[in-house]
Design a protein around this motif. Structure first.
Motif, PDB file in Angstrom:
ATOM      1  N   HIS A   1      37.589  42.595  42.688  1.00 34.01           N
ATOM      2  CA  HIS A   1      38.174  42.541  41.348  1.00 34.01           C
ATOM      3  C   HIS A   1      39.023  41.281  41.199  1.00 34.01           C
ATOM      4  O   HIS A   1      39.782  40.928  42.105  1.00 34.01           O
ATOM      5  N   PRO A   2      38.937  40.606  40.038  1.00 38.31           N
ATOM      6  CA  PRO A   2      39.687  39.357  39.878  1.00 38.31           C
ATOM      7  C   PRO A   2      41.205  39.518  39.740  1.00 38.31           C
ATOM      8  O   PRO A   2      41.946  38.568  39.974  1.00 38.31           O
ATOM      9  N   ASP A   3      41.683  40.702  39.363  1.00 44.67           N
ATOM     10  CA  ASP A   3      43.130  40.907  39.203  1.00 44.67           C
ATOM     11  C   ASP A   3      43.522  42.274  39.760  1.00 44.67           C
ATOM     12  O   ASP A   3      43.846  43.202  39.017  1.00 44.67           O
ATOM     13  N   PRO A   4      43.497  42.414  41.083  1.00 46.29           N
ATOM     14  CA  PRO A   4      43.737  43.735  41.673  1.00 46.29           C
ATOM     15  C   PRO A   4      45.152  44.261  41.463  1.00 46.29           C
ATOM     16  O   PRO A   4      45.338  45.480  41.343  1.00 46.29           O
ATOM     17  N   ASP A   5      46.154  43.390  41.404  1.00 42.95           N
ATOM     18  CA  ASP A   5      47.533  43.873  41.252  1.00 42.95           C
ATOM     19  C   ASP A   5      47.748  44.529  39.890  1.00 42.95           C
ATOM     20  O   ASP A   5      48.216  45.674  39.806  1.00 42.95           O
ATOM     21  N   GLU A   6      47.425  43.818  38.831  1.00 41.29           N
ATOM     22  CA  GLU A   6      47.620  44.364  37.480  1.00 41.29           C
ATOM     23  C   GLU A   6      46.706  45.552  37.235  1.00 41.29           C
ATOM     24  O   GLU A   6      47.109  46.539  36.632  1.00 41.29           O
TER      25      GLU A   6
END
Length: 151
Positions: free
Chosen positions: A71-76
């Motif tokens: 996933h390109p933005d795992p934190d958010e």
């Protein structure tokens, strides 16, 4: 979640399935962590620390699955999936039904899967290989030498 190391989407789904299973039980009163946070709202409460720890572990598990999915933005996205999870639990308690959790699971999967990919096509990165041990360290335990000094 044992047996799901190479199925990151399965790990996300399982978190919701376990919650839905609990919601179907007789006498279900909602998420114990959310209930505890409501009953002991002060940030200095030891209960608040337990709830915060649980939420951090859960978000980290979602994040790890998202990283494995690429996933390109795992934190958010992990934060968003946790928010969807919370909403599903709250809706479940209010409606006295597991259906809100089932709907939340579908939303979580949609958030987790990279855009333009169906859940069945979502790539799973293989788990990282453990680092190689130095040549002088064996992976298998060695039997103790016998009394005569032979091994």
């Amino acid at each position: 979640m044992r047996g799901l190391a190479d199925d990151p989407l399965g790990r996300i789904r399982t978190a919701f399935e376990l919650a839905a299973s609990a919601a179907r039980r007789r006498g279900y009163r909602g998420c114990p962590h959310l209930n505890a946070a409501t009953e002991f709202p002060g940030p200095e409460s030891p209960v608040a620390a337990v709830v915060a720890e649980h939420r951090a572990r859960q978000r980290a598990a979602f994040r790890d699955a998202l990283v494995q999915l690429g996933h390109p933005d795992p934190d958010e996205t992990a934060a968003r999936i946790q928010l969807v999870y919370d909403g599903g639990l709250a809706g479940s308690k209010a409606e006295r039904s597991a259906e809100p959790i089932t709907r939340a699971a579908a939303l979580a999967v949609a958030l987790a899967v990279p855009s333009g990919t169906s859940p069945e096509q979502a790539p799973a990165r293989p788990p990282a290989r453990p680092p190689a041990l130095p040549p002088d360290v064996s992976r298998a335990p060695q039997p103790p030498p016998d009394r005569a000094g032979r091994s």
